[in-house]
Scaffold this motif. Structure first.
Motif, PDB file in Angstrom:
ATOM      1  N   THR A 136      -2.272  25.886  38.888  1.00 21.71           N
ATOM      2  CA  THR A 136      -3.603  25.312  38.960  1.00 21.71           C
ATOM      3  C   THR A 136      -4.304  25.877  40.196  1.00 21.71           C
ATOM      4  OG1 THR A 136      -2.863  23.280  37.893  1.00 21.71           O
ATOM      5  CG2 THR A 136      -4.913  23.168  39.138  1.00 21.71           C
ATOM      6  N   VAL A 137      -5.551  26.279  40.022  1.00 23.68           N
ATOM      7  CA  VAL A 137      -6.352  26.843  41.103  1.00 23.68           C
ATOM      8  C   VAL A 137      -7.479  25.865  41.410  1.00 23.68           C
ATOM      9  CG1 VAL A 137      -7.829  28.768  41.802  1.00 23.68           C
ATOM     10  CG2 VAL A 137      -5.847  29.188  40.327  1.00 23.68           C
ATOM     11  N   THR A 138      -7.666  25.542  42.684  1.00 25.42           N
ATOM     12  CA  THR A 138      -8.771  24.693  43.117  1.00 25.42           C
ATOM     13  C   THR A 138      -9.835  25.571  43.745  1.00 25.42           C
ATOM     14  OG1 THR A 138      -7.253  22.860  43.537  1.00 25.42           O
ATOM     15  CG2 THR A 138      -9.433  22.733  44.568  1.00 25.42           C
ATOM     16  N   VAL A 139     -11.078  25.397  43.288  1.00 22.31           N
ATOM     17  CA  VAL A 139     -12.198  26.206  43.752  1.00 22.31           C
ATOM     18  C   VAL A 139     -13.201  25.308  44.464  1.00 22.31           C
ATOM     19  CG1 VAL A 139     -14.134  27.645  43.010  1.00 22.31           C
ATOM     20  CG2 VAL A 139     -11.934  27.824  41.844  1.00 22.31           C
ATOM     21  N   ALA A 140     -13.630  25.733  45.637  1.00 23.59           N
ATOM     22  CA  ALA A 140     -14.743  25.111  46.356  1.00 23.59           C
ATOM     23  C   ALA A 140     -15.632  26.262  46.811  1.00 23.59           C
ATOM     24  CB  ALA A 140     -14.248  24.286  47.534  1.00 23.59           C
ATOM     25  N   ALA A 141     -16.585  26.639  45.977  1.00 22.56           N
ATOM     26  CA  ALA A 141     -17.448  27.794  46.250  1.00 22.56           C
ATOM     27  C   ALA A 141     -18.665  27.326  47.036  1.00 22.56           C
ATOM     28  CB  ALA A 141     -17.856  28.470  44.952  1.00 22.56           C
ATOM     29  N   ALA A 142     -18.490  27.151  48.313  1.00 25.90           N
ATOM     30  CA  ALA A 142     -19.526  26.604  49.190  1.00 25.90           C
ATOM     31  C   ALA A 142     -20.556  27.665  49.528  1.00 25.90           C
ATOM     32  CB  ALA A 142     -18.880  26.041  50.452  1.00 25.90           C
ATOM     33  N   GLY A 143     -21.490  27.883  48.611  1.00 28.75           N
ATOM     34  CA  GLY A 143     -22.513  28.889  48.806  1.00 28.75           C
ATOM     35  C   GLY A 143     -22.091  30.281  48.388  1.00 28.75           C
ATOM     36  N   HIS A 144     -20.862  30.430  47.924  1.00 22.73           N
ATOM     37  CA  HIS A 144     -20.368  31.736  47.491  1.00 22.73           C
ATOM     38  C   HIS A 144     -20.578  31.915  45.998  1.00 22.73           C
ATOM     39  CE1 HIS A 144     -18.256  31.111  51.303  1.00 22.73           C
ATOM     40  NE2 HIS A 144     -18.396  32.419  51.417  1.00 22.73           N
ATOM     41  N   LEU A 145     -20.484  33.141  45.558  1.00 22.26           N
ATOM     42  CA  LEU A 145     -20.627  33.447  44.140  1.00 22.26           C
ATOM     43  C   LEU A 145     -19.412  32.945  43.370  1.00 22.26           C
ATOM     44  CD1 LEU A 145     -22.102  37.004  44.608  1.00 22.26           C
ATOM     45  CD2 LEU A 145     -23.309  34.956  43.839  1.00 22.26           C
ATOM     46  N   PRO A 146     -19.587  32.677  42.080  1.00 22.93           N
ATOM     47  CA  PRO A 146     -18.486  32.120  41.292  1.00 22.93           C
ATOM     48  C   PRO A 146     -17.402  33.160  41.022  1.00 22.93           C
ATOM     49  CG  PRO A 146     -20.332  32.634  39.866  1.00 22.93           C
ATOM     50  CD  PRO A 146     -20.803  32.860  41.282  1.00 22.93           C
ATOM     51  N   PRO A 170     -26.636  13.595  55.028  1.00 19.91           N
ATOM     52  CA  PRO A 170     -26.472  12.531  54.044  1.00 19.91           C
ATOM     53  C   PRO A 170     -26.736  13.072  52.635  1.00 19.91           C
ATOM     54  CG  PRO A 170     -27.872  11.824  55.863  1.00 19.91           C
ATOM     55  CD  PRO A 170     -27.636  13.283  56.038  1.00 19.91           C
ATOM     56  N   GLY A 171     -25.862  12.726  51.729  1.00 23.49           N
ATOM     57  CA  GLY A 171     -26.030  13.130  50.340  1.00 23.49           C
ATOM     58  C   GLY A 171     -25.399  14.471  49.989  1.00 23.49           C
ATOM     59  N   TYR A 172     -24.973  15.246  50.986  1.00 18.19           N
ATOM     60  CA  TYR A 172     -24.319  16.519  50.700  1.00 18.19           C
ATOM     61  C   TYR A 172     -22.834  16.277  50.472  1.00 18.19           C
ATOM     62  CZ  TYR A 172     -28.401  19.183  52.176  1.00 18.19           C
ATOM     63  OH  TYR A 172     -29.646  19.727  52.282  1.00 18.19           O
ATOM     64  N   ARG A 173     -22.341  16.814  49.377  1.00 21.04           N
ATOM     65  CA  ARG A 173     -20.910  16.700  49.079  1.00 21.04           C
ATOM     66  C   ARG A 173     -20.332  18.091  48.876  1.00 21.04           C
ATOM     67  NH1 ARG A 173     -18.295  12.618  45.848  1.00 21.04           N
ATOM     68  NH2 ARG A 173     -17.632  14.464  44.763  1.00 21.04           N
ATOM     69  N   ARG A 174     -19.132  18.274  49.281  1.00 18.42           N
ATOM     70  CA  ARG A 174     -18.431  19.530  49.035  1.00 18.42           C
ATOM     71  C   ARG A 174     -17.703  19.371  47.709  1.00 18.42           C
ATOM     72  NH1 ARG A 174     -20.457  22.989  50.803  1.00 18.42           N
ATOM     73  NH2 ARG A 174     -20.363  22.357  52.945  1.00 18.42           N
ATOM     74  N   GLU A 175     -18.200  20.040  46.679  1.00 22.09           N
ATOM     75  CA  GLU A 175     -17.622  19.935  45.342  1.00 22.09           C
ATOM     76  C   GLU A 175     -16.363  20.799  45.222  1.00 22.09           C
ATOM     77  OE1 GLU A 175     -18.734  17.897  42.953  1.00 22.09           O
ATOM     78  OE2 GLU A 175     -20.332  17.225  44.278  1.00 22.09           O
ATOM     79  N   GLU A 176     -15.464  20.364  44.368  1.00 15.52           N
ATOM     80  CA  GLU A 176     -14.267  21.123  44.020  1.00 15.52           C
ATOM     81  C   GLU A 176     -14.099  21.072  42.516  1.00 15.52           C
ATOM     82  OE1 GLU A 176     -10.814  19.512  45.907  1.00 15.52           O
ATOM     83  OE2 GLU A 176     -11.319  20.355  47.865  1.00 15.52           O
ATOM     84  N   ALA A 177     -13.466  22.086  41.966  1.00 13.03           N
ATOM     85  CA  ALA A 177     -13.120  22.101  40.542  1.00 13.03           C
ATOM     86  C   ALA A 177     -11.791  22.836  40.397  1.00 13.03           C
ATOM     87  CB  ALA A 177     -14.210  22.781  39.725  1.00 13.03           C
ATOM     88  N   ARG A 178     -11.152  22.636  39.284  1.00 11.14           N
ATOM     89  CA  ARG A 178      -9.839  23.242  39.063  1.00 11.14           C
ATOM     90  C   ARG A 178      -9.796  23.940  37.708  1.00 11.14           C
ATOM     91  NH1 ARG A 178      -9.308  18.803  41.948  1.00 11.14           N
ATOM     92  NH2 ARG A 178      -7.885  18.772  43.706  1.00 11.14           N
ATOM     93  N   PHE A 179      -8.999  24.993  37.667  1.00 11.38           N
ATOM     94  CA  PHE A 179      -8.660  25.609  36.386  1.00 11.38           C
ATOM     95  C   PHE A 179      -7.193  25.988  36.424  1.00 11.38           C
ATOM     96  CE2 PHE A 179     -10.586  29.071  38.886  1.00 11.38           C
ATOM     97  CZ  PHE A 179      -9.641  30.076  38.794  1.00 11.38           C
ATOM     98  N   THR A 180      -6.601  26.066  35.242  1.00  9.25           N
ATOM     99  CA  THR A 180      -5.184  26.388  35.120  1.00  9.25           C
ATOM    100  C   THR A 180      -5.039  27.813  34.611  1.00  9.25           C
ATOM    101  OG1 THR A 180      -4.676  24.083  34.651  1.00  9.25           O
ATOM    102  CG2 THR A 180      -3.014  25.698  34.022  1.00  9.25           C
ATOM    103  N   LEU A 181      -4.106  28.521  35.180  1.00  7.38           N
ATOM    104  CA  LEU A 181      -3.835  29.894  34.769  1.00  7.38           C
ATOM    105  C   LEU A 181      -2.570  29.954  33.927  1.00  7.38           C
ATOM    106  CD1 LEU A 181      -4.439  31.885  38.079  1.00  7.38           C
ATOM    107  CD2 LEU A 181      -5.936  31.765  36.080  1.00  7.38           C
ATOM    108  N   PRO A 182      -2.693  30.222  32.645  1.00  2.69           N
ATOM    109  CA  PRO A 182      -1.484  30.459  31.852  1.00  2.69           C
ATOM    110  C   PRO A 182      -0.896  31.823  32.229  1.00  2.69           C
ATOM    111  CG  PRO A 182      -3.423  30.830  30.507  1.00  2.69           C
ATOM    112  CD  PRO A 182      -3.907  30.318  31.844  1.00  2.69           C
ATOM    113  N   PRO A 183       0.329  32.113  31.861  1.00  2.00           N
ATOM    114  CA  PRO A 183       0.897  33.428  32.162  1.00  2.00           C
ATOM    115  C   PRO A 183      -0.019  34.549  31.650  1.00  2.00           C
ATOM    116  CG  PRO A 183       2.603  31.953  31.385  1.00  2.00           C
ATOM    117  CD  PRO A 183       1.299  31.229  31.198  1.00  2.00           C
ATOM    118  N   GLY A 184      -0.225  35.551  32.503  1.00  2.00           N
ATOM    119  CA  GLY A 184      -1.077  36.680  32.161  1.00  2.00           C
ATOM    120  C   GLY A 184      -2.527  36.512  32.566  1.00  2.00           C
TER     121      GLY A 184
END
Length: 118
Positions: A1-11, A37-51
Motif C-alpha cells: 500500500t502506498v500513501t500519497v500526500a501531494a502537497a502542491g506537487h503534481l500527481p 484555519p481550514g487547511y488540511r493536509r490530505e492523504e490517499a492510498r493505493f495498493t500495488l499488485p505484483p508488477g
C-alpha cells in the motif's frame, strides 16, 4: 500500500500490468508551508499488485512556459504508455530523453520510479 500526500506537487503516474498508465489525483492539498484555519493536509492510498508501479517527478519534466500543465501531463502519460520497457530504471532513463526539448532545461528535473516485482 502506498500513501500519497501531494502537497502542491503534481500527481504520480500509476502503472498496472495490462492497464493504462494514469494520474493518481487523490491525496492532493495546498503546497507545503501554506497553513491556517481550514487547511488540511490530505492523504490517499493505493495498493500495488505484483508488477504494478508508480512514478513521481518534479514539474521540470512536464512544465513548459506558455502551455497549460495538463498538456505536459498528457505528454507524460502518453510517453509512459508508449514505453517499450516500463521497468523503473528504464522509465527514469528514457522519459527525460523523450520529454525534454534539447539540451536546455528550464527547471530542475527529478524522477523516482518504483515497480513491485512480487
Amino acid at each position: 500500500t502506498v500513501t500519497v500526500a501531494a502537497a502542491g506537487h503534481l500527481p504520480p503516474v500509476t502503472v498496472r500490468p495490462g492497464g493504462e498508465p494514469e494520474l493518481f489525483m487523490e491525496g492532493r492539498s495546498t503546497p507545503l508551508g501554506v497553513s491556517g484555519p481550514g487547511y488540511r493536509r490530505e492523504e490517499a492510498r493505493f495498493t500495488l499488485p505484483p508488477g504494478a508501479g508508480f512514478l513521481i517527478f518534479t514539474d521540470g519534466l512536464v512544465e513548459r512556459r506558455g502551455e497549460p500543465i495538463d498538456a505536459g501531463l498528457d505528454r507524460l502519460v502518453a510517453a509512459v504508455r508508449d514505453a517499450t520497457d516500463v521497468s523503473a530504471p528504464a522509465l527514469v532513463r528514457t522519459l527525460p530523453e523523450s520529454l525534454l526539448e534539447g539540451d536546455i532545461v528550464q527547471d530542475d528535473v527529478c524522477l523516482l520510479a518504483y515497480r513491485r516485482l512480487r
